[in-house]
Scaffold this motif. Structure first.
Motif, PDB file in Angstrom:
ATOM      1  N   ASN A  13       0.835  -1.199   0.000  1.00 21.35           N
ATOM      2  CA  ASN A  13       0.000   0.000   0.000  1.00 21.35           C
ATOM      3  C   ASN A  13       0.876   1.258   0.000  1.00 21.35           C
ATOM      4  O   ASN A  13       0.582   2.243  -0.695  1.00 21.35           O
ATOM      5  CB  ASN A  13      -0.917  -0.020   1.220  1.00 21.35           C
ATOM      6  N   LYS A  44      -6.736   6.932 -10.193  1.00 18.64           N
ATOM      7  CA  LYS A  44      -7.360   5.613 -10.269  1.00 18.64           C
ATOM      8  C   LYS A  44      -6.334   4.604 -10.762  1.00 18.64           C
ATOM      9  O   LYS A  44      -5.452   4.953 -11.557  1.00 18.64           O
ATOM     10  CB  LYS A  44      -8.564   5.609 -11.229  1.00 18.64           C
ATOM     11  N   GLU A  80      -9.985  -5.697  -7.737  1.00 17.66           N
ATOM     12  CA  GLU A  80     -11.266  -5.615  -7.028  1.00 17.66           C
ATOM     13  C   GLU A  80     -12.317  -6.512  -7.669  1.00 17.66           C
ATOM     14  O   GLU A  80     -13.201  -7.030  -6.992  1.00 17.66           O
ATOM     15  CB  GLU A  80     -11.730  -4.155  -7.033  1.00 17.66           C
ATOM     16  N   ASP A 105     -15.270 -10.056   2.252  1.00 20.39           N
ATOM     17  CA  ASP A 105     -14.029  -9.439   2.705  1.00 20.39           C
ATOM     18  C   ASP A 105     -13.700  -9.766   4.157  1.00 20.39           C
ATOM     19  O   ASP A 105     -12.567  -9.612   4.604  1.00 20.39           O
ATOM     20  CB  ASP A 105     -14.101  -7.905   2.540  1.00 20.39           C
ATOM     21  N   LYS A 135      -6.654  -6.727   2.316  1.00 19.09           N
ATOM     22  CA  LYS A 135      -7.057  -5.702   1.347  1.00 19.09           C
ATOM     23  C   LYS A 135      -6.066  -4.536   1.349  1.00 19.09           C
ATOM     24  O   LYS A 135      -5.629  -4.073   2.400  1.00 19.09           O
ATOM     25  CB  LYS A 135      -8.451  -5.207   1.710  1.00 19.09           C
ATOM     26  N   GLU A 174      -5.600  -0.798   0.851  1.00 14.52           N
ATOM     27  CA  GLU A 174      -6.493   0.365   0.949  1.00 14.52           C
ATOM     28  C   GLU A 174      -6.420   1.266  -0.274  1.00 14.52           C
ATOM     29  O   GLU A 174      -7.430   1.754  -0.771  1.00 14.52           O
ATOM     30  CB  GLU A 174      -6.105   1.192   2.190  1.00 14.52           C
ATOM     31  N   GLN A 175      -5.236   1.456  -0.784  1.00 14.39           N
ATOM     32  CA  GLN A 175      -5.004   2.424  -1.840  1.00 14.39           C
ATOM     33  C   GLN A 175      -5.783   2.078  -3.114  1.00 14.39           C
ATOM     34  O   GLN A 175      -6.244   2.961  -3.830  1.00 14.39           O
ATOM     35  CB  GLN A 175      -3.497   2.476  -2.148  1.00 14.39           C
ATOM     36  N   THR A 176      -5.923   0.796  -3.408  1.00 14.26           N
ATOM     37  CA  THR A 176      -6.498   0.376  -4.694  1.00 14.26           C
ATOM     38  C   THR A 176      -7.684  -0.572  -4.562  1.00 14.26           C
ATOM     39  O   THR A 176      -8.305  -0.936  -5.564  1.00 14.26           O
ATOM     40  CB  THR A 176      -5.421  -0.351  -5.513  1.00 14.26           C
ATOM     41  N   ASN A 177      -8.000  -1.028  -3.308  1.00 14.20           N
ATOM     42  CA  ASN A 177      -9.009  -2.065  -3.071  1.00 14.20           C
ATOM     43  C   ASN A 177      -8.606  -3.407  -3.684  1.00 14.20           C
ATOM     44  O   ASN A 177      -9.432  -4.293  -3.881  1.00 14.20           O
ATOM     45  CB  ASN A 177     -10.395  -1.657  -3.609  1.00 14.20           C
ATOM     46  N   TRP A 178      -7.320  -3.533  -4.043  1.00 15.35           N
ATOM     47  CA  TRP A 178      -6.822  -4.832  -4.487  1.00 15.35           C
ATOM     48  C   TRP A 178      -6.695  -5.745  -3.269  1.00 15.35           C
ATOM     49  O   TRP A 178      -6.753  -5.296  -2.123  1.00 15.35           O
ATOM     50  CB  TRP A 178      -5.450  -4.695  -5.151  1.00 15.35           C
ATOM     51  N   LYS A 179      -6.497  -7.023  -3.561  1.00  5.10           N
ATOM     52  CA  LYS A 179      -6.328  -7.993  -2.475  1.00  5.10           C
ATOM     53  C   LYS A 179      -5.002  -8.724  -2.643  1.00  5.10           C
ATOM     54  O   LYS A 179      -4.616  -9.075  -3.762  1.00  5.10           O
ATOM     55  CB  LYS A 179      -7.466  -9.018  -2.469  1.00  5.10           C
TER      56      LYS A 179
END
Length: 724
Positions: free
Chosen positions: A69, A211, A271, A328, A348, A350-355
């Motif tokens: 992140n 984004k 995401e 989640d 998760k 936070e910056q991109t909602n990637w996992k």
């Protein structure tokens, strides 16, 4: 049959059971305890490690997520810096236009407008769809002021492989410089078709923030990548989009190259469930090849995203492993992939909602414990081998001792057993020799006395058997004569009934013959025919011929009746091949007159017309006995609507003849006496009581079959079960 053991084997078994078995049981108990405790310790260690992994892995996953992140936030901050600088340049374009060094531009053969020389900055391309005028040339010049910052962004972060600005009117400025850039992009390029542009426009990004795109194929030739993009506005007009490119290969090498315990591996998922980046270790686990490079044989005209094969929620083979992670809140699971068990954590970014997914091979986690387990098993197997070796030596020692004891006890008894085996009751045996064992001597002397007594008793029994055999033969002969006599009596009784039936059957044909003869006499006496006239001669002849033919037919009926009865009473010592249907119909033919006269309806149903080897007359006699009993019972019971049903049923092993009537059945009080000799319910009507008795004898002794009966709802059913 009960298994018999020798004395030697009994002594051996007893000795081993009392000496060897308890020791073996104790040793086996100790081994079971050893392996049980080892197994318990291994399982307990694995449980403790599992709990430790759950705690540490989740903690480590969160830590790595924070680190990623942080790296992504740095790129995001760079994008904001570029946004601020480039929007400032657009607002002051006149100043930057005045201070810019004009590079060399040219038109390519495909009508694209491009920057010719590398001046240390970025490459530039205008698509052929845009008409190049003063405004476009000025934009190409003053945006040269972007290059210093674009170069700084790429050089300052090892993840960023390229920085670019794409304008609404199809201008592309990209650092590092691309030689012959017109051949890299399609001439009719339209930036609005690519996700790294439209995901930052007013519709998709009204907040005008940075984004991160999903993974896509870069049209500039860098392969598969993701981009951090930000819109560039001039007042409220969207001039274009600036992006910072990070290739999947960079992500794998720099972001996912984590120093994780237990040889764990990590992968990034978007995401929407699309795998953004994964190392080779994850490729092997999921059996899917990562997309990092691309063969650019054709130019990329629009957005090429990773296929659904890389989507963990859409790929049929992958979603079964990751379905529970859609929620989640789920951050750890034990999953079996290709028959291999893994511990997977999810956290998760936070910056991109990637996992971020981290995979730990459970087998590697438990490797030290498994090694300890293998060592303990080896120790156990060595102990087992030592125990086997010890007991082999101990067994040899015991065997020698047992042999000495068995020779002392078993040999004299074996000699005595041999004597008993060869013993002949017609001969006297010699007195046995004395041994060193008192009990065996007593046994031998008792055997000697017993055999001598047996010799005497056998001679007496021989004489008794001789006289007994003679008496048995005499009794058997008497019984046979008795059975023959009873069979003869039964036939005589039936004969009386049959003669009565013959009389009934002959009465009508004889009366008819008498009537015909009387008619002929009257015709002659009364001179009904004038024989001198030729015509009346012919009439007389026809009259005589017709009447004589009638007499002849009636005589044939009488003759057939006599033949039927004569054939039935003819002695038959040998079996004959015939069908049961034929036998049943012969029996019915004999009593047909009585059946008609007493208005008894007969229903016949034959399963087959196969032939069998049978005593024909005897079986007809049995059928007649059963039929006559039914006929007589109808008369006693005054049955209306009298019926007899004859059915045959063929199976693999039997042929059953079933004769059923509706005459009221047999009383329960006499059921047990029905097949006894001389038992009859027809004493007042000259019943002999031999019919059913002899029927059972014929079926069981002559035919080796069975005869039985049972009451039905309104009568009785007799079954002759012939053994095929």
């Amino acid at each position: 049959m009960k298994k018999v053991s020798t004395l030697k084997s009994i002594l051996y078994n007893t000795y081993f059971k009392t000496a060897l078995v308890p020791l073996i049981v104790i040793e086996l108990t100790l081994l079971v305890l050893y392996f049980g405790i080892s197994k318990y310790m291994v399982n307990n260690s694995k449980n403790l490690i599992s709990e430790e992994i759950k705690t540490n892995l989740i903690t480590r996953s969160k830590k790595e997520t924070q680190e990623i992140n942080y790296q992504l936030k740095e790129i995001t901050d760079f994008a904001y810096m570029a946004q601020y600088k480039q929007q400032l340049i657009f607002k002051n374009k006149e100043r930057f236009l005045k201070n810019s060094i004009v590079p060399e531009f040219a038109f390519a053969e495909n009508n694209t407008f491009y920057k010719v020389n590398n001046n240390g900055g970025s490459s530039l391309l205008y698509g052929a769809l845009t008409k190049i005028g003063k405004e476009q040339r000025e934009k190409a010049i003053f945006t040269e002021a972007f290059d210093e910052q674009l170069k700084y962004l790429v050089d300052s972060n090892e993840l960023i492989v390229a920085a670019y600005f794409n304008s609404y009117d199809q201008m592309n400025r990209l650092y590092p410089f691309i030689e012959n850039v017109y051949s890299q992009y399609p001439p009719d390029i339209k930036m609005q078709n690519y996700n790294f542009y439209y995901e930052a426009d007013e519709k998709h990004n009204p907040e005008r923030k940075t984004k991160w795109t999903s993974a896509y194929l870069d049209p500039a030739g860098q392969g598969w990548m993701v981009s951090c993009i930000v819109p560039i506005y001039n007042n409220d007009f969207l001039e274009g989009v600036t992006g910072l490119d990070v290739t999947i290969d960079k992500f794998v090498k720099n972001v996912l190259n984590l120093n994780l315990p237990w040889n764990a591996s990590a992968m990034l998922v978007g995401e929407d469930g699309l795998i953004l980046a994964m190392p080779k270790e994850i490729e092997k686990i999921l059996n899917i090849k990562e997309l990092t490079t691309h063969n650019y044989e054709k130019v990329i005209k629009d957005t090429n995203l990773k296929p659904d094969e890389f989507n963990i929620y859409k790929n049929e083979n992958l979603k079964k492993y990751f379905q529970e992670f859609k929620n989640d809140e789920q951050n750890l699971a034990f999953t079996t992939i290709n028959e291999h068990e893994y511990i997977i954590t999810q956290s998760k970014i936070e910056q991109t909602n990637w996992k971020l997914f981290i995979f730990v091979d459970k087998e590697k986690v438990f490797e030290p414990v498994n090694e300890l387990d293998q060592i303990s098993k080896k120790i156990g197997f060595i102990a087992i081998f030592g125990m086997i070796l010890f007991y082999l030596l101990f067994f040899m020692f015991l065997s020698r001792k047992i042999k000495e004891i068995t020779n002392l006890i078993a040999n004299p008894i074996s000699l005595l057993a041999q004597e008993t085996y060869s013993f002949d009751a017609e001969k006297r045996i010699n007195k046995p020799e004395e041994t060193d064992i008192k009990e065996i001597n007593t046994l031998a002397n008792n055997f000697y006395k017993m055999t001598n007594e047996l010799y005497e008793k056998r001679n007496q029994l021989k004489e008794l058997n001789s006289s007994l055999e003679k008496k048995i033969k005499e009794e058997v002969l008497k019984n046979r004569e008795k059975d023959q006599l009873m069979l003869h009596q039964s036939k005589l009784a039936q004969m009386g009934e049959m003669i009565s039936m013959i009389a009934h059957q002959w009465r009508q044909p004889l009366a008819t013959i008498n009537s015909v003869v009387t008619d002929i006499k009257l015709k002659i006496l009364l001179n009904k025919f004038n024989l001198e006239i030729k015509k009346e001669q012919e009439e007389f002849k026809n009259f005589l011929k017709e009447n004589f033919e009638n007499i002849e037919d009636l005589i044939n009926v009488l003759s057939t009746t006599i033949d039927d009865f004569r054939n039935f009473y003819k002695p038959a010592k040998n079996k004959k091949e015939t069908s049961v249907k034929t036998l049943c119909q012969k029996a019915l033919g004999i009593v047909s007159h009585e059946l008609r006269s007493k208005e008894i309806k007969v229903i016949e149903k034959y399963d087959s017309n196969d032939k069998y080897t049978l005593y024909e007359n005897e079986l007809i006699q049995v059928l007649l006995n059963i039929l006559k009993n039914s006929i007589d019972n109808f008369e006693v019971m005054e049955v209306k609507n009298k019926k007899i049903r004859i059915t045959t049923v063929s199976t693999d092993n039997y042929l059953r003849i079933i004769i059923t009537d509706n005459g009221g059945g047999i009383k329960d009080s006499i059921k047990e006496k029905v097949f006894e000799p001389y038992f009859s319910t027809k004493e007042h009507r000259n019943g002999t009581g031999l019919g059913l008795y002899m029927s059972k004898i014929i079926i069981e002794q002559y035919q080796q079959s069975s005869l039985y009966f049972e009451n039905t709802n309104d009568g009785v059913s007799f079954t002759i079960e012939l053994n095929k």
